[in-house]
Design a protein around this motif. Structure first.
Motif, PDB file in Angstrom:
ATOM      1  N   LEU A   5     -35.404   4.694  11.927  1.00 23.24           N
ATOM      2  CA  LEU A   5     -34.779   5.810  12.637  1.00 23.24           C
ATOM      3  C   LEU A   5     -33.345   5.990  12.172  1.00 23.24           C
ATOM      4  CD1 LEU A   5     -34.938   7.962  14.866  1.00 23.24           C
ATOM      5  CD2 LEU A   5     -34.281   6.177  16.509  1.00 23.24           C
ATOM      6  N   ILE A   6     -33.082   7.134  11.557  1.00 20.02           N
ATOM      7  CA  ILE A   6     -31.744   7.484  11.097  1.00 20.02           C
ATOM      8  C   ILE A   6     -31.298   8.699  11.905  1.00 20.02           C
ATOM      9  CG2 ILE A   6     -30.303   8.109   9.120  1.00 20.02           C
ATOM     10  CD1 ILE A   6     -32.491   6.952   7.294  1.00 20.02           C
ATOM     11  N   LYS A   7     -30.476   8.468  12.910  1.00 20.39           N
ATOM     12  CA  LYS A   7     -30.049   9.588  13.759  1.00 20.39           C
ATOM     13  C   LYS A   7     -29.047  10.478  13.047  1.00 20.39           C
ATOM     14  CE  LYS A   7     -30.855   6.959  18.018  1.00 20.39           C
ATOM     15  NZ  LYS A   7     -30.234   6.384  19.240  1.00 20.39           N
ATOM     16  N   GLY A   8     -28.160   9.883  12.253  1.00 22.04           N
ATOM     17  CA  GLY A   8     -27.266  10.661  11.413  1.00 22.04           C
ATOM     18  C   GLY A   8     -26.055  11.213  12.121  1.00 22.04           C
ATOM     19  N   ALA A  65     -40.699   0.577   6.238  1.00 19.77           N
ATOM     20  CA  ALA A  65     -41.219   1.080   7.508  1.00 19.77           C
ATOM     21  C   ALA A  65     -42.485   1.895   7.283  1.00 19.77           C
ATOM     22  CB  ALA A  65     -40.163   1.930   8.206  1.00 19.77           C
ATOM     23  N   ASP A  66     -43.228   2.119   8.363  1.00 18.06           N
ATOM     24  CA  ASP A  66     -44.424   2.957   8.264  1.00 18.06           C
ATOM     25  C   ASP A  66     -44.060   4.426   8.095  1.00 18.06           C
ATOM     26  OD1 ASP A  66     -46.307   0.843   8.594  1.00 18.06           O
ATOM     27  OD2 ASP A  66     -45.865   0.823  10.735  1.00 18.06           O
ATOM     28  N   ALA A  67     -42.917   4.831   8.638  1.00 21.72           N
ATOM     29  CA  ALA A  67     -42.424   6.195   8.484  1.00 21.72           C
ATOM     30  C   ALA A  67     -40.924   6.191   8.727  1.00 21.72           C
ATOM     31  CB  ALA A  67     -43.115   7.151   9.458  1.00 21.72           C
ATOM     32  N   ILE A  68     -40.258   7.212   8.220  1.00 20.77           N
ATOM     33  CA  ILE A  68     -38.817   7.376   8.389  1.00 20.77           C
ATOM     34  C   ILE A  68     -38.587   8.647   9.185  1.00 20.77           C
ATOM     35  CG2 ILE A  68     -36.599   7.577   7.194  1.00 20.77           C
ATOM     36  CD1 ILE A  68     -38.206   6.560   4.643  1.00 20.77           C
ATOM     37  N   PHE A  69     -37.759   8.563  10.222  1.00 16.34           N
ATOM     38  CA  PHE A  69     -37.410   9.762  10.978  1.00 16.34           C
ATOM     39  C   PHE A  69     -35.896   9.957  10.913  1.00 16.34           C
ATOM     40  CE2 PHE A  69     -36.642  12.747  14.299  1.00 16.34           C
ATOM     41  CZ  PHE A  69     -37.778  13.551  14.285  1.00 16.34           C
ATOM     42  N   LEU A  70     -35.501  11.174  10.565  1.00 11.65           N
ATOM     43  CA  LEU A  70     -34.094  11.509  10.359  1.00 11.65           C
ATOM     44  C   LEU A  70     -33.695  12.650  11.281  1.00 11.65           C
ATOM     45  CD1 LEU A  70     -31.432  11.452   8.620  1.00 11.65           C
ATOM     46  CD2 LEU A  70     -32.587  13.014   7.061  1.00 11.65           C
ATOM     47  N   GLY A  71     -32.559  12.501  11.958  1.00 11.67           N
ATOM     48  CA  GLY A  71     -32.064  13.572  12.828  1.00 11.67           C
ATOM     49  C   GLY A  71     -31.412  14.685  12.033  1.00 11.67           C
ATOM     50  N   ALA A  72     -30.265  14.437  11.481  1.00 15.72           N
ATOM     51  CA  ALA A  72     -29.559  15.387  10.611  1.00 15.72           C
ATOM     52  C   ALA A  72     -28.405  14.632   9.967  1.00 15.72           C
ATOM     53  CB  ALA A  72     -29.040  16.592  11.385  1.00 15.72           C
ATOM     54  N   ILE A  73     -28.019  15.055   8.780  1.00 19.26           N
ATOM     55  CA  ILE A  73     -26.927  14.364   8.071  1.00 19.26           C
ATOM     56  C   ILE A  73     -25.964  15.396   7.500  1.00 19.26           C
ATOM     57  CG2 ILE A  73     -26.481  13.222   5.848  1.00 19.26           C
ATOM     58  CD1 ILE A  73     -28.440  11.115   6.550  1.00 19.26           C
ATOM     59  N   GLY A  74     -24.685  15.072   7.579  1.00 15.72           N
ATOM     60  CA  GLY A  74     -23.657  15.909   6.979  1.00 15.72           C
ATOM     61  C   GLY A  74     -22.659  16.440   7.988  1.00 15.72           C
ATOM     62  N   LEU A  75     -21.388  16.450   7.602  1.00 11.15           N
ATOM     63  CA  LEU A  75     -20.322  17.050   8.406  1.00 11.15           C
ATOM     64  C   LEU A  75     -19.429  17.851   7.463  1.00 11.15           C
ATOM     65  CD1 LEU A  75     -19.368  13.998  10.672  1.00 11.15           C
ATOM     66  CD2 LEU A  75     -20.627  16.047  11.378  1.00 11.15           C
ATOM     67  N   PRO A  76     -19.143  19.102   7.788  1.00 13.20           N
ATOM     68  CA  PRO A  76     -18.359  19.942   6.876  1.00 13.20           C
ATOM     69  C   PRO A  76     -16.994  19.356   6.533  1.00 13.20           C
ATOM     70  CG  PRO A  76     -19.350  21.263   8.610  1.00 13.20           C
ATOM     71  CD  PRO A  76     -19.578  19.835   8.983  1.00 13.20           C
ATOM     72  N   SER A  77     -16.431  18.579   7.436  1.00 13.65           N
ATOM     73  CA  SER A  77     -15.083  18.060   7.226  1.00 13.65           C
ATOM     74  C   SER A  77     -15.049  16.791   6.379  1.00 13.65           C
ATOM     75  CB  SER A  77     -14.422  17.778   8.583  1.00 13.65           C
ATOM     76  OG  SER A  77     -15.183  16.808   9.308  1.00 13.65           O
ATOM     77  N   ILE A  78     -16.215  16.222   6.084  1.00 19.58           N
ATOM     78  CA  ILE A  78     -16.269  14.978   5.314  1.00 19.58           C
ATOM     79  C   ILE A  78     -17.102  15.214   4.069  1.00 19.58           C
ATOM     80  CG2 ILE A  78     -16.917  12.540   5.345  1.00 19.58           C
ATOM     81  CD1 ILE A  78     -16.639  12.642   8.402  1.00 19.58           C
ATOM     82  N   ARG A  79     -16.473  15.147   2.915  1.00 17.69           N
ATOM     83  CA  ARG A  79     -17.139  15.463   1.649  1.00 17.69           C
ATOM     84  C   ARG A  79     -16.780  14.428   0.595  1.00 17.69           C
ATOM     85  NH1 ARG A  79     -19.663  20.897   1.453  1.00 17.69           N
ATOM     86  NH2 ARG A  79     -19.362  21.686   3.579  1.00 17.69           N
ATOM     87  N   HIS A  80     -17.591  14.432  -0.470  1.00 20.88           N
ATOM     88  CA  HIS A  80     -17.207  13.684  -1.662  1.00 20.88           C
ATOM     89  C   HIS A  80     -16.018  14.393  -2.325  1.00 20.88           C
ATOM     90  CE1 HIS A  80     -20.536  10.857  -1.674  1.00 20.88           C
ATOM     91  NE2 HIS A  80     -21.393  11.846  -1.488  1.00 20.88           N
ATOM     92  N   LYS A  81     -15.384  13.733  -3.257  1.00 23.07           N
ATOM     93  CA  LYS A  81     -14.214  14.311  -3.913  1.00 23.07           C
ATOM     94  C   LYS A  81     -14.540  15.601  -4.647  1.00 23.07           C
ATOM     95  CE  LYS A  81     -11.634   9.981  -4.457  1.00 23.07           C
ATOM     96  NZ  LYS A  81     -11.025   9.026  -5.416  1.00 23.07           N
ATOM     97  N   ASP A  82     -15.806  15.738  -5.099  1.00 27.01           N
ATOM     98  CA  ASP A  82     -16.181  16.954  -5.826  1.00 27.01           C
ATOM     99  C   ASP A  82     -16.564  18.104  -4.892  1.00 27.01           C
ATOM    100  OD1 ASP A  82     -18.634  16.152  -4.886  1.00 27.01           O
ATOM    101  OD2 ASP A  82     -19.579  15.899  -6.842  1.00 27.01           O
ATOM    102  N   GLY A  83     -16.468  17.877  -3.590  1.00 31.63           N
ATOM    103  CA  GLY A  83     -16.740  18.938  -2.625  1.00 31.63           C
ATOM    104  C   GLY A  83     -18.154  18.961  -2.076  1.00 31.63           C
ATOM    105  N   THR A  84     -19.040  18.125  -2.610  1.00 35.42           N
ATOM    106  CA  THR A  84     -20.420  18.108  -2.131  1.00 35.42           C
ATOM    107  C   THR A  84     -20.536  17.272  -0.858  1.00 35.42           C
ATOM    108  OG1 THR A  84     -20.941  16.239  -3.589  1.00 35.42           O
ATOM    109  CG2 THR A  84     -21.383  18.453  -4.425  1.00 35.42           C
TER     110      THR A  84
END
Length: 371
Positions: A5-8, A65-84
């Motif tokens: 379980l990855i809530k993200g 695991a038997d399965a992976i469940f993901l909530g959501a990932i990503g925040l507009p204010s936190i990025r890699h140096k290249d902007g992704t």
């Protein structure tokens, strides 16, 4: 069953918890035990704290695991140096070979319908998006992008025989299963074979697989024409199979026809692993405010149970998935589901509780398979 379980980030926490509550309710109703969870920390928030986008052993734990469940990932204010964006889930797709991105698109009664034509009430199709190659091949790991200099960057669109053949075989099997359930079972190959050599190869491989699946009716559409047809006549399509970037765009377009991304469930299937998530983003502006629509996540939970029914050879898990799907459908039919996303008065908790209540009201089913 063991769920990684990855809530993200953002509302990922809210909707992942909602989905697991509903999954547990459906499992209890069908006589199965509660899953065991291995919660794995990942995402932009975790990256800002640790410099890692996922726990050091997170990928290995997810794979086992038997399965992976993901909530959501990503925040507009936190990025890699290249902007992704911070996006470890793209790497999980790549590492685990999750080539079959299944995006159901279904209209529900009393949910918003963006098309005036009454036939739009019958929209029920699946976009099958290849999820490891195509134009996203470069995005999975940054070193696949070629930074020529400060004036030019190149990304690779990759199509391979091995992956695309498996995708097309999955597509034909999916179309066949849908026909057995009363759908048209027509499979449409969506590409840009008239312009790109890579996508002409995509169509060539489709035709090769078609030769061994002659019972499935097929059609072809260029992606720009397909975008037009999803607005003009989406009710004429059943299963669409397409390249990664095309599938990403078309599935969002199609989601808009049936209410919005709050209904956009997603399964990403490989030979050995499956990852399930709502297709929407993390919406940090409403995180923790009990405003998020959890139905995309809940419907993704049903997709996970269907997957586990086959993977674990426990067909009765499919009954639990059916309970969830039926509860959502009946909730819209009788106007018991009124998400805020659609202008209603029900937040995340109220929607979740209503779905669980509808499941509880169904006659009790007892699994014939030991949990």
């Amino acid at each position: 069953m063991r769920i990684a379980l990855i809530k993200g980030d953002g509302i990922g926490v809210d909707v992942a918890e909602a989905a697991m509550a509903v999954v547990e309710s459906a499992l209890q109703k069908t006589g199965f035990a509660r899953p065991s969870y291995d919660e794995i920390h990942a995402g932009a928030g975790y990256f800002s704290e640790t410099g890692l986008d996922i726990e050091a052993d997170g990928e290995q734990r997810a794979e086992s695991a038997d399965a992976i469940f993901l909530g959501a990932i990503g925040l507009p204010s936190i990025r890699h140096k290249d902007g992704t964006e911070i996006s470890p889930h793209l790497r999980l797709r790549d590492s685990f070979g999750l080539y079959a991105g299944v995006r159901p698109v279904k209209a529900y009664p009393n949910a918003p319908q963006r098309l005036a034509d009454p036939r739009a009430a019958g929209i029920d199709l699946v976009i099958l998006r290849e999820s490891t190659e195509g134009l996203f091949y470069s995005a999975a790991t940054h070193n696949r992008s070629l930074v020529v200099n400060d004036d030019e960057v190149q990304d690779v669109l990759r199509i391979t025989r091995k992956t695309t053949t498996k995708l097309h075989q999955y597509a034909f099997n999916l179309a066949r299963k849908r026909r057995e359930r009363g759908k048209s079972g027509k499979l449409t190959c969506v590409d840009k074979a008239n312009v790109f050599t890579s996508l002409a190869f995509f169509r060539q491989l489709f035709d090769e697989v078609k030769a061994d699946n002659t019972d499935v009716p097929v059609s072809y559409n260029y992606v720009d024409a397909q975008a037009l047809d999803l607005v003009r006549k989406p009710w004429e399509f059943d299963v669409l199979v397409t390249e990664n970037m095309f599938g990403d765009i078309l599935s969002d377009l199609a989601g808009g026809l049936v209410g919005g991304m709050g209904m956009a469930a997603c399964a990403e299937i490989g030979d050995n692993n499956g990852l399930f998530q709502p297709a929407h983003g993390s919406a940090p502006d409403i995180m923790g405010q009990d405003k998020a629509n959890p139905l995309a996540s809940i419907l993704s939970g049903a997709l996970m149970l269907d997957y586990l029914a086959e993977k674990l050879d426990q067909p009765d898990l499919g009954d639990a998935a059916d309970l969830i799907n039926a509860a959502v459908m009946s909730g819209f039919q009788n106007k018991a589901l009124r998400p805020m996303e659609f202008g209603g008065d029900m937040g995340t908790r109220a929607v979740t509780e209503q779905v669980m209540s509808a499941i509880e009201e169904k006659p009790r089913l007892q699994s014939s398979v030991s949990a």
